[in-house]
Scaffold this motif. Structure first.
Motif, PDB file in Angstrom:
ATOM      1  N   ASP A  12       7.568  82.239  72.724  1.00  0.00           N
ATOM      2  CA  ASP A  12       6.911  81.623  71.563  1.00  0.00           C
ATOM      3  C   ASP A  12       7.412  82.251  70.264  1.00  0.00           C
ATOM      4  OD1 ASP A  12       5.470  79.942  73.129  1.00  0.00           O
ATOM      5  OD2 ASP A  12       3.574  81.051  72.998  1.00  0.00           O
ATOM      6  N   MET A  13       7.566  83.573  70.303  1.00  0.00           N
ATOM      7  CA  MET A  13       8.014  84.259  69.095  1.00  0.00           C
ATOM      8  C   MET A  13       9.454  83.860  68.748  1.00  0.00           C
ATOM      9  SD  MET A  13       7.579  88.271  68.259  1.00  0.00           S
ATOM     10  CE  MET A  13       5.856  88.635  68.411  1.00  0.00           C
ATOM     11  N   LEU A  14      10.286  83.775  69.783  1.00  0.00           N
ATOM     12  CA  LEU A  14      11.678  83.360  69.541  1.00  0.00           C
ATOM     13  C   LEU A  14      11.719  81.927  69.001  1.00  0.00           C
ATOM     14  CD1 LEU A  14      13.486  84.820  72.694  1.00  0.00           C
ATOM     15  CD2 LEU A  14      13.493  85.740  70.364  1.00  0.00           C
ATOM     16  N   LYS A  15      10.835  81.087  69.500  1.00  0.00           N
ATOM     17  CA  LYS A  15      10.785  79.708  69.032  1.00  0.00           C
ATOM     18  C   LYS A  15      10.360  79.671  67.564  1.00  0.00           C
ATOM     19  CE  LYS A  15      10.243  75.283  70.786  1.00  0.00           C
ATOM     20  NZ  LYS A  15       9.792  74.366  71.827  1.00  0.00           N
ATOM     21  N   LYS A  16       9.371  80.480  67.244  1.00  0.00           N
ATOM     22  CA  LYS A  16       8.920  80.539  65.855  1.00  0.00           C
ATOM     23  C   LYS A  16      10.077  80.995  64.954  1.00  0.00           C
ATOM     24  CE  LYS A  16       5.348  82.408  62.838  1.00  0.00           C
ATOM     25  NZ  LYS A  16       4.094  83.148  62.697  1.00  0.00           N
ATOM     26  N   ILE A  17      10.800  82.006  65.396  1.00  0.00           N
ATOM     27  CA  ILE A  17      11.958  82.467  64.623  1.00  0.00           C
ATOM     28  C   ILE A  17      12.960  81.325  64.453  1.00  0.00           C
ATOM     29  CG2 ILE A  17      13.991  83.990  64.721  1.00  0.00           C
ATOM     30  CD1 ILE A  17      12.156  86.144  65.963  1.00  0.00           C
ATOM     31  N   SER A  18      13.175  80.551  65.523  1.00  0.00           N
ATOM     32  CA  SER A  18      14.146  79.453  65.418  1.00  0.00           C
ATOM     33  C   SER A  18      13.673  78.395  64.416  1.00  0.00           C
ATOM     34  CB  SER A  18      14.423  78.825  66.789  1.00  0.00           C
ATOM     35  OG  SER A  18      13.414  77.897  67.141  1.00  0.00           O
ATOM     36  N   HIS A  19      12.365  78.197  64.314  1.00  0.00           N
ATOM     37  CA  HIS A  19      11.855  77.252  63.310  1.00  0.00           C
ATOM     38  C   HIS A  19      12.130  77.758  61.891  1.00  0.00           C
ATOM     39  CE1 HIS A  19       8.894  75.705  66.546  1.00  0.00           C
ATOM     40  NE2 HIS A  19       9.928  74.908  66.477  1.00  0.00           N
ATOM     41  N   TYR A  20      11.924  79.035  61.695  1.00  0.00           N
ATOM     42  CA  TYR A  20      12.195  79.624  60.377  1.00  0.00           C
ATOM     43  C   TYR A  20      13.686  79.535  60.056  1.00  0.00           C
ATOM     44  CZ  TYR A  20       7.580  81.562  59.374  1.00  0.00           C
ATOM     45  OH  TYR A  20       6.258  81.706  59.055  1.00  0.00           O
ATOM     46  N   GLU A  21      14.493  79.794  61.072  1.00  0.00           N
ATOM     47  CA  GLU A  21      15.940  79.712  60.842  1.00  0.00           C
ATOM     48  C   GLU A  21      16.346  78.276  60.512  1.00  0.00           C
ATOM     49  OE1 GLU A  21      17.536  83.521  63.441  1.00  0.00           O
ATOM     50  OE2 GLU A  21      17.232  81.601  64.454  1.00  0.00           O
ATOM     51  N   GLN A  22      15.707  77.331  61.154  1.00  0.00           N
ATOM     52  CA  GLN A  22      15.975  75.932  60.811  1.00  0.00           C
ATOM     53  C   GLN A  22      15.700  75.675  59.334  1.00  0.00           C
ATOM     54  OE1 GLN A  22      14.412  71.394  61.808  1.00  0.00           O
ATOM     55  NE2 GLN A  22      14.109  72.945  63.351  1.00  0.00           N
ATOM     56  N   ALA A  23      14.554  76.160  58.869  1.00  0.00           N
ATOM     57  CA  ALA A  23      14.188  75.980  57.458  1.00  0.00           C
ATOM     58  C   ALA A  23      15.243  76.621  56.549  1.00  0.00           C
ATOM     59  CB  ALA A  23      12.812  76.576  57.183  1.00  0.00           C
ATOM     60  N   TRP A  29      22.135  74.492  53.552  1.00  0.00           N
ATOM     61  CA  TRP A  29      22.998  73.292  53.608  1.00  0.00           C
ATOM     62  C   TRP A  29      22.768  72.424  52.375  1.00  0.00           C
ATOM     63  CZ3 TRP A  29      21.408  68.197  53.641  1.00  0.00           C
ATOM     64  CH2 TRP A  29      22.403  67.237  53.890  1.00  0.00           C
ATOM     65  N   ASP A  30      21.499  72.216  52.060  1.00  0.00           N
ATOM     66  CA  ASP A  30      21.146  71.371  50.920  1.00  0.00           C
ATOM     67  C   ASP A  30      21.687  71.949  49.613  1.00  0.00           C
ATOM     68  OD1 ASP A  30      19.371  69.243  49.667  1.00  0.00           O
ATOM     69  OD2 ASP A  30      18.486  71.037  48.782  1.00  0.00           O
ATOM     70  N   MET A  31      21.626  73.269  49.495  1.00  0.00           N
ATOM     71  CA  MET A  31      22.110  73.940  48.288  1.00  0.00           C
ATOM     72  C   MET A  31      23.609  73.709  48.117  1.00  0.00           C
ATOM     73  SD  MET A  31      20.986  77.735  47.182  1.00  0.00           S
ATOM     74  CE  MET A  31      21.945  78.715  48.322  1.00  0.00           C
ATOM     75  N   ARG A  32      24.322  73.661  49.244  1.00  0.00           N
ATOM     76  CA  ARG A  32      25.773  73.490  49.189  1.00  0.00           C
ATOM     77  C   ARG A  32      26.192  72.030  49.030  1.00  0.00           C
ATOM     78  NH1 ARG A  32      26.082  77.364  47.489  1.00  0.00           N
ATOM     79  NH2 ARG A  32      26.191  79.433  48.367  1.00  0.00           N
ATOM     80  N   THR A 239      24.726  74.786  62.056  1.00  0.00           N
ATOM     81  CA  THR A 239      23.792  74.214  63.008  1.00  0.00           C
ATOM     82  C   THR A 239      22.396  74.387  62.453  1.00  0.00           C
ATOM     83  OG1 THR A 239      25.271  74.678  64.818  1.00  0.00           O
ATOM     84  CG2 THR A 239      22.970  74.278  65.379  1.00  0.00           C
ATOM     85  N   ILE A 240      21.746  73.239  62.250  1.00  0.00           N
ATOM     86  CA  ILE A 240      20.409  73.259  61.661  1.00  0.00           C
ATOM     87  C   ILE A 240      19.384  73.540  62.757  1.00  0.00           C
ATOM     88  CG2 ILE A 240      18.723  71.881  60.395  1.00  0.00           C
ATOM     89  CD1 ILE A 240      21.146  72.258  58.672  1.00  0.00           C
ATOM     90  N   SER A 241      19.566  72.876  63.884  1.00  0.00           N
ATOM     91  CA  SER A 241      18.662  73.017  65.032  1.00  0.00           C
ATOM     92  C   SER A 241      19.363  72.362  66.214  1.00  0.00           C
ATOM     93  CB  SER A 241      17.340  72.293  64.749  1.00  0.00           C
ATOM     94  OG  SER A 241      17.527  70.890  64.839  1.00  0.00           O
TER      95      SER A 241
ATOM     96  N   ALA B  46       9.372  72.312  63.466  1.00  0.00           N
ATOM     97  CA  ALA B  46       9.544  73.329  62.425  1.00  0.00           C
ATOM     98  C   ALA B  46       8.623  73.043  61.244  1.00  0.00           C
ATOM     99  CB  ALA B  46      10.996  73.392  61.969  1.00  0.00           C
ATOM    100  N   ILE B  47       8.526  71.759  60.865  1.00  0.00           N
ATOM    101  CA  ILE B  47       7.614  71.409  59.770  1.00  0.00           C
ATOM    102  C   ILE B  47       6.183  71.767  60.165  1.00  0.00           C
ATOM    103  CG2 ILE B  47       6.608  69.447  58.516  1.00  0.00           C
ATOM    104  CD1 ILE B  47       9.373  68.200  58.376  1.00  0.00           C
ATOM    105  N   GLY B  48       5.827  71.470  61.408  1.00  0.00           N
ATOM    106  CA  GLY B  48       4.497  71.801  61.903  1.00  0.00           C
ATOM    107  C   GLY B  48       4.225  73.302  61.831  1.00  0.00           C
ATOM    108  N   GLN B  49       5.219  74.075  62.257  1.00  0.00           N
ATOM    109  CA  GLN B  49       5.066  75.544  62.248  1.00  0.00           C
ATOM    110  C   GLN B  49       4.833  76.066  60.823  1.00  0.00           C
ATOM    111  OE1 GLN B  49       5.483  78.151  64.886  1.00  0.00           O
ATOM    112  NE2 GLN B  49       4.474  79.125  63.153  1.00  0.00           N
TER     113      GLN B  49
END
Lengths: 500, 500
Positions: A12-23, A29-32, A239-241, B46-49
């Motif tokens: 669960d913690m790794l998944k949460k980290i992956s969500h943050y990394e997605q953000a 990406w958007d900035m570039r 890679t976004i996700s 990710a948005i949900g998180q």
């Protein structure tokens, strides 16, 4: 708590980290790709905030407790979880050994250093950047003592990008490679059989280039339902996700090669990411095995496919149809020769595939000297220029075309450059093995049937994500240890044919 | 801890929340503007998180401690911090009064309900959506009891979108408005002076429309260094962060009006956001005062500028140059009349400015009946159709063109619709006051000089962000309470001239 409960909490913690990394990745990406200027400051702050939160999760007390509890009963865990625990542990140790204050100071320093580097490069004046570089090196040296190492201190940095790689291994590989390439480069310089390249710098409208880049991505098997192509100043793959591996490219209207080969290069990275086992999604194993293995995939696509003679037998007409004026009177063969022109140059990212490894070796030797304390920062430009003269027979006219050309050092990314050359060696060795299974390789390319090639790479490399270490992947895929001989043979054969 | 330390901690926390919201907003915008399909599931997660993390920060124990400590010494705080504390407290109370489990259940329900609504709308079958609507209403009724209210229970929902608004106020405003509009709509229906509108549905290539939308945004003063324009299925404005207020639009190649007026509408929202006082950046006051005030700005741009006769005196030629075939033989005057055509219609978002408030009143009355318990869910379609017959003289042929047309209820957004009509009243009242200061209003529009108009709105509305409540803004800007008479006068004058 039971092992299963600990395992669930870690995942669960790794998944949460992956969500943050997605953000963080979307924001980057958007900035570039076109975020408005006036939001830049807030964007950097938000990225900084979420990155700090990721750092905190990775080095939290709870993370350590979970990892300790799970490590103690490792053999009862499913194999993927075992690997995830190993990875998270390595990560924890790398990060938690650095005192928080020092890490913060270092982050601030490197984020400032990048803009100082930009200015210094613009002014072509190394002395502007030197004080920052000096401090970054000091930090990095201290970090190395925190992390610990065996053998050469530079090993600690190599391991960061290429787990298991050492100075001892690299020295041997690079010296063998250098001994073959340097004389070959010399022979080519002396050869009178030079390609005609005047047409590569005609005017190529961006819109046509964009269409062609889309076309080639599709042909090569890039999945547009799991990615997209955009324009940036420097091309990259991000890679976004899972299910979202994006590619960007830079269009140069007076040289079609940069967007074309840049896109094919990033395509190789993206196809890797698009084919990682879905079972790993949301864990810390859902990424490439190392920088070098990643680069092996991009270079495979760029050089072994994109610069292959059969590729242009098939696709040159397509290119010509899109740009009939520019390619008037040019044959597929002439085109093939032009896009494989080899000659010594100052800038690494513009280098051809033969001279490219020399650019890397120069950086490798300099970095090694820095971390064994054999060179002072002020002497670096001299060392840089001498090595260019020794390996490539040319001396950079100024710092911008010399030691200031690459961004890496401003971000503290020492130990990264060798991955480029390693990727090249991995790619050549994989290709050699692939030819045993797919002896019709050339014909596949000429008929535009890339699926068997992609499948071969997916099964042996992509699917594993970070489950295996780079050298394990190579061993399992090719049946032998890393062997630079394959790259040497490839270069000798190809360039002898082209030039000698 | 000192008050200053508490204040700093609160402002830091609000800033952190704003960073998370930035991340959520970029991820949402990206999902709507072209994120690849296969990443959708991970994106939603990710948005949900991150949204859950924001919720947690807003309702945390520490947040309550800070707010309590600061409220106790409110008068010692700078005025903006006082307001920020008030806002955060309201937020805390709204959210923390709902038990966490119930809120989670509700969030899951509404996220499912949206896709059920979509299917029901496609099948034009209200009975598919009814069970979900029923449950959402049950939740909302329970929430209202948690929140508490004065007078009508629906007041709790109104206050959510339009702080301070009540059924008592709205009943009076709407009945006055209805009494003028309904007979006017009837007279127009009977009038023989009808505009020629055949040309609005010619073919208008998307690329030309895109260029025109960019052109009009620039003309109106939208700052492209603090925003961008993209294409989506439904147009919207989204603020990513200070300095980044984006606009999207939908191009319909067989009716240019939707993109054109949609873009001008969203432009009004964006110009509001682009001109909020920078001093409020990173706080909970750096947004519009309310939904209604926001809508007043978008409607001001769409109707009072974009559908103004002087506007088309200036710009019709521009439009004609871009689409010479489509507008052959059409005069600026004919064009003006065509884009101000008024006639009863089933779909709210396609309604003209005269009949639009009637669509809102119908929804308002139905929502009010729902929350006073005067109607059951199964009877809603009947009630809906009867009201369309009574106010607009038409009966929806099916549920898709009737009660299922709007997404709002599937997300539990009861109390939102009145903001659209309130925005319209606010806009008309502001315009009337603006004419005292800028009597040359028509001439400014005809000469494309929008700066004085923008400045007027910025000083009185935009700059304040959420520092003031909607009715305070209106009072300070116009010197009087909300008065529906201005809107009535505007509509009567304009439509009498056009039709009678």
């Amino acid at each position: 708590m039971s092992v299963t409960a600990y395992e669930k909490e870690l995942l669960d913690m790794l998944k949460k980290i992956s969500h943050y990394e997605q953000a963080v990745n979307v924001m980057y990406w958007d900035m570039r790709t076109g975020a408005p200027k006036k939001g830049e400051e807030y964007r950097s702050e938000a990225i900084g905030q979420l990155s700090a939160d990721v750092f905190q999760m990775r080095t939290s007390k709870r993370m350590k407790e979970l990892l300790d509890a799970l490590s103690a009963q490792k053999e009862t865990l499913p194999p993927d979880t075992q690997k995830a625990v190993e990875e998270a542990k390595k990560d924890y140790e790398l990060n938690s050994k650095i005192p928080e204050d020092e890490f913060k100071e270092y982050t601030t320093l490197t984020s400032k250093a990048e803009s100082v580097w930009e200015k210094a490069k613009k002014a072509s004046d190394f002395s502007l950047f030197a004080p920052y570089l000096e401090k970054i090196i000091e930090f990095k040296k201290r970090f190395i003592t925190y992390w610990g190492y065996e053998g050469h201190p530079y090993n600690a940095l190599l391991d960061f990008y290429e787990p298991g790689m050492t100075v001892e291994t690299l020295d041997a590989l690079f010296s063998e490679l250098r001994e073959s390439i340097v004389p070959l480069v010399q022979k080519i310089a002396d050869s009178r059989k030079k390609p005609d390249t005047h047409f590569v710098q005609e005017h190529f409208p961006k819109e046509k280039q964009r269409e062609l880049c889309h076309f080639f991505l599709k042909e090569l098997g890039y999945d547009f339902e799991a990615g997209r192509l955009d324009e940036t100043v420097h091309p990259f793959q991000i890679t976004i996700s899972p299910g979202d591996a994006r590619v960007t490219t830079a269009y140069n209207e007076s040289d079609f090669r940069s967007a074309l080969f840049g896109t094919i290069h990033e395509c190789g990275h993206a196809i890797y990411e698009q084919n990682i086992d879905e079972a790993l999604s949301g864990t810390n194993l859902s990424e490439g095995a190392s920088m070098g293995i990643h680069e092996s995939q991009s270079l495979f696509y760029e050089n072994f496919i994109g610069r292959h003679q059969s590729f242009w037998k098939r696709y040159f007409l397509k290119l010509k149809e899109a740009n009939p004026e520019q390619f008037k009177g040019i044959s597929a063969e002439a085109f093939y020769r032009a896009v494989n022109e080899s000659k010594p140059s100052f800038i690494r990212i513009d280098a051809d595939e033969l001279t490219y490894p020399l650019h890397i070796m120069i950086r490798y030797e300099i970095e090694k000297a820095i971390f064994s304390g054999d060179v002072s920062v002020e002497d670096l430009p001299k060392m840089w220029n001498e090595k260019y003269e020794a390996y490539l027979g040319i001396t950079p006219p100024d710092d911008a075309k010399g030691i200031l050309q690459d961004v890496h050092w401003s971000g503290g990314d020492f130990g990264y450059f060798p991955s480029y050359a390693l990727g090249y060696m991995y790619a050549a060795q994989l290709k050699s093995k692939m030819l045993e299974d797919l002896p019709e390789f050339d014909r596949l390319i000429e008929s535009g049937d890339f699926q068997p090639i992609r499948k071969w790479l997916t099964e042996r490399v992509h699917v594993h994500g970070k489950r295996k270490k780079p050298l394990e992947i190579m061993k399992a895929a090719t049946g032998e240890e890393l062997n630079v001989g394959y790259l040497i043979r490839y270069l000798e054969e190809k360039y002898t044919k082209l030039y000698l």
